[in-house]
Design an enzyme around this catalytic site. Structure first.
Site, short mmCIF file in Angstrom:
data_model
loop_
_atom_site.label_atom_id
_atom_site.label_comp_id
_atom_site.label_asym_id
_atom_site.label_seq_id
_atom_site.Cartn_x
_atom_site.Cartn_y
_atom_site.Cartn_z
N SER A 95 -45.58 -31.84 -3.66
CA SER A 95 -45.14 -31.07 -2.50
C SER A 95 -45.07 -31.93 -1.23
O SER A 95 -44.26 -32.83 -1.15
CB SER A 95 -46.08 -29.87 -2.33
OG SER A 95 -45.61 -29.02 -1.32
N ASP A 238 -40.14 -29.81 3.16
CA ASP A 238 -41.18 -30.70 2.64
C ASP A 238 -40.61 -31.40 1.40
O ASP A 238 -39.43 -31.24 1.08
CB ASP A 238 -42.48 -29.92 2.36
CG ASP A 238 -42.40 -29.03 1.13
OD1 ASP A 238 -41.27 -28.68 0.72
OD2 ASP A 238 -43.45 -28.69 0.56
N ASP A 240 -40.72 -31.07 -1.82
CA ASP A 240 -40.16 -30.35 -2.97
C ASP A 240 -39.33 -29.14 -2.59
O ASP A 240 -38.90 -28.38 -3.46
CB ASP A 240 -41.26 -29.98 -3.98
CG ASP A 240 -42.25 -28.96 -3.43
OD1 ASP A 240 -42.52 -28.98 -2.21
OD2 ASP A 240 -42.76 -28.13 -4.22
N ASP A 242 -39.83 -26.23 -1.07
CA ASP A 242 -40.23 -24.82 -1.01
C ASP A 242 -40.58 -24.41 0.42
O ASP A 242 -40.41 -23.26 0.80
CB ASP A 242 -41.39 -24.49 -1.98
CG ASP A 242 -42.65 -25.30 -1.73
OD1 ASP A 242 -42.58 -26.32 -1.01
OD2 ASP A 242 -43.70 -24.90 -2.25
MG MG Z 1 -43.96 -27.77 -1.15
#
Ligand code: MG
Length: 457
Positions: A95, A238, A240, A242
């Site tokens: 992440s 960020d 990844d 999400d």
């Molecule tokens: Mg994330």
């Protein structure tokens, strides 16, 4: 207590995430879900191929078939897991953590994240070493699937008012942070009808452009760019994809709880229902949701709890205060791209700049601190904190995670055990800075006193 699992999966540096560990944990996960099809994707970290191949080896060894999505955003993997009816999913991503980290985000059916409790059950299988491995004749295949990102983008476009955006053609600056957003967001926002300029859009596991977490400090380049180019807004993800944050047309950083509140307003105009969030989320979301005819449903801190609750109750929206919103028609995971598309849509539909839309939301101030939990039994200390806090006159107590006290007038305070460190987190919010600070110091002192009494062996 989970040894390896945090709020969403297993996170660590490569000292923990050796190929042997990853393969073993994924085999235990495969046994836990009882085999079946598992979708796998990775972010852009340098360790992605090593960790992914170890994960796939473990999954196949315990009887799963694997659909490899390659480099894909977490929300894309969650979308694909739900869309394809997979038995589970593995996202190789840490992440927003620094580049030397990696992690396994694990999902069960419908792309619902594996919570800490379920993680404990998987750990038991892992530690027992008793995993039924498939015979040579039972081993399944790995299929590459290249279209998940395209289908995910199409699903977002289908749920966004593209016409309204095209009419205004807003000028947006996208800071992809050298993560997965670079291969996804620029194209999506051009298709949506925006004029697009990108920053850090090349995938690079060293994250040379900025740190991966889109904090105010880390997106100073985006702020400067929005101002210099007189753009309508800036968007940063960020590593990844999400989580997403916004920068308004004046260069103002928009906190995640404000953009979440704006999303609640949009969503509840489209249809009424519950908004699921964690007990650590600010009251701006609650006030906006209730005013728009919705209601708030609180769960413990952690994305899988939001996903589980939404799937169970059919809630219309979910999210966390750090800038992650869940749109159940797309997936049960936080989707930074759908969130960004809806915020852009709202500025165009309302014909207002983002600073005005945010300025119309109720204003709150917050204060944060943490208290060392000492060497005693954390559960016992928490029980004592709950007992003492519950005595507060006039406050409404919520013990979903730690204890949260809501006072008349909108102020509140929470004390909860950290999931990863030996601390109690104390957090307060109120309509004035003074009130928030006073609440924090009062309750922090109470927690310190209780830890002093009970927090020793
Ligand atoms: Mg994330």
């Amino acid at each position: 207590m989970a040894k390896y699992f945090g709020t969403y999966g297993v996170r660590g540096k490569l000292g923990l995430l050796t190929p042997e560990f990853v393969s073993g944990m994924c085999a235990a996960f495969a046994a836990y879900i009882g085999g079946g099809k598992v979708v796998v994707g990775t972010d852009t970290r340098t360790s992605r191929e090593m960790v992914k191949h170890a994960a796939i080896a473990g999954l196949i060894s315990a009887g799963c078939e694997v659909v490899d999505l390659g480099v894909a955003a977490s929300p894309t993997v969650e979308f694909e897991a739900k869309r394809s009816g997979a038995a589970g999913g593995v996202i190789v991503t840490a992440s927003h953590n620094p580049p030397e980290w990696n992690a396994l985000k694990l999902m069960g059916r419908e792309g619902i994240g594996i919570s800490r409790e379920k993680g404990e059950a998987i750990e038991k299988v892992f530690e027992s070493g008793k995993i039924r491995r498939a015979e040579w004749s039972e081993l399944k295949e790995v299929a590459r699937y290249e279209l998940a990102s395209r289908e995910h983008a199409d699903a977002i476009l289908a749920k966004t008012d593209v016409k309204a955006v095209k009419k205004r053609a807003p000028f947006v600056v996208l800071d992809c942070g050298n993560g997965v957003a670079g291969a996804f967001a620029p194209r999506l926002f051009r298709e949506l009808g925006c004029k697009v300029v990108t920053l850090n859009a090349q995938a690079d596991g060293f994250f040379p452009g900025r740190n991966s977490e889109p904090t105010r400090e880390n997106v100073s380049g985006l702020v400067a760019c929005v101002k210099a180019l007189s753009a309508d807004l800036g968007i940063a993800w960020d590593g990844d994809g999400d989580r997403v944050i916004f920068v308004d047309e004046k260069g103002g950083y928009v906190w995640g709880d404000k953009s979440f509140a704006l999303c609640a307003k949009i969503r509840l105009r489209e249809g009424k229902g519950a908004v699921v969030t964690t007990v650590a989320t600010g009251n701006v979301v609650k006030e906006v949701a209730e005013k728009a005819g919705g209601r708030i449903d609180y769960v413990p801190v952690g994305a899988p709890y939001i996903a589980e609750r939404m799937a169970k109750t059919g809630a219309v929206l979910g999210g966390e205060e750090v800038g992650g919103v869940v749109w159940p028609e797309i997936s049960f995971g936080k989707d930074g791209f759908m969130t960004a598309a809806k915020v852009v849509e709202e500025t165009c539909r309302a014909g207002k700049p983002l600073s005005r839309l945010i300025g119309e939301l109720p204003g709150f101030f917050n204060a944060k601190s943490k208290v060392d939990a000492g060497s005693g039994d954390k559960a016992r200390t928490l029980a004592a904190i709950r007992k003492e806090f519950s005595r507060e006159p006039g406050a409404r107590a919520n013990v979903v995670d730690g204890i949260r006290l809501d006072f008349p007038g909108g102020a509140w305070v929470i004390a909860r055990p950290s999931g990863t460190e030996n601390y109690f987190r104390v957090f307060s919010e109120a309509r004035t800075r003074d009130e928030a600070d006073a609440l924090l110091s009062k309750y922090k002192r109470k927690v310190e006193e209780i830890v002093g009494r009970t927090g020793r062996k």
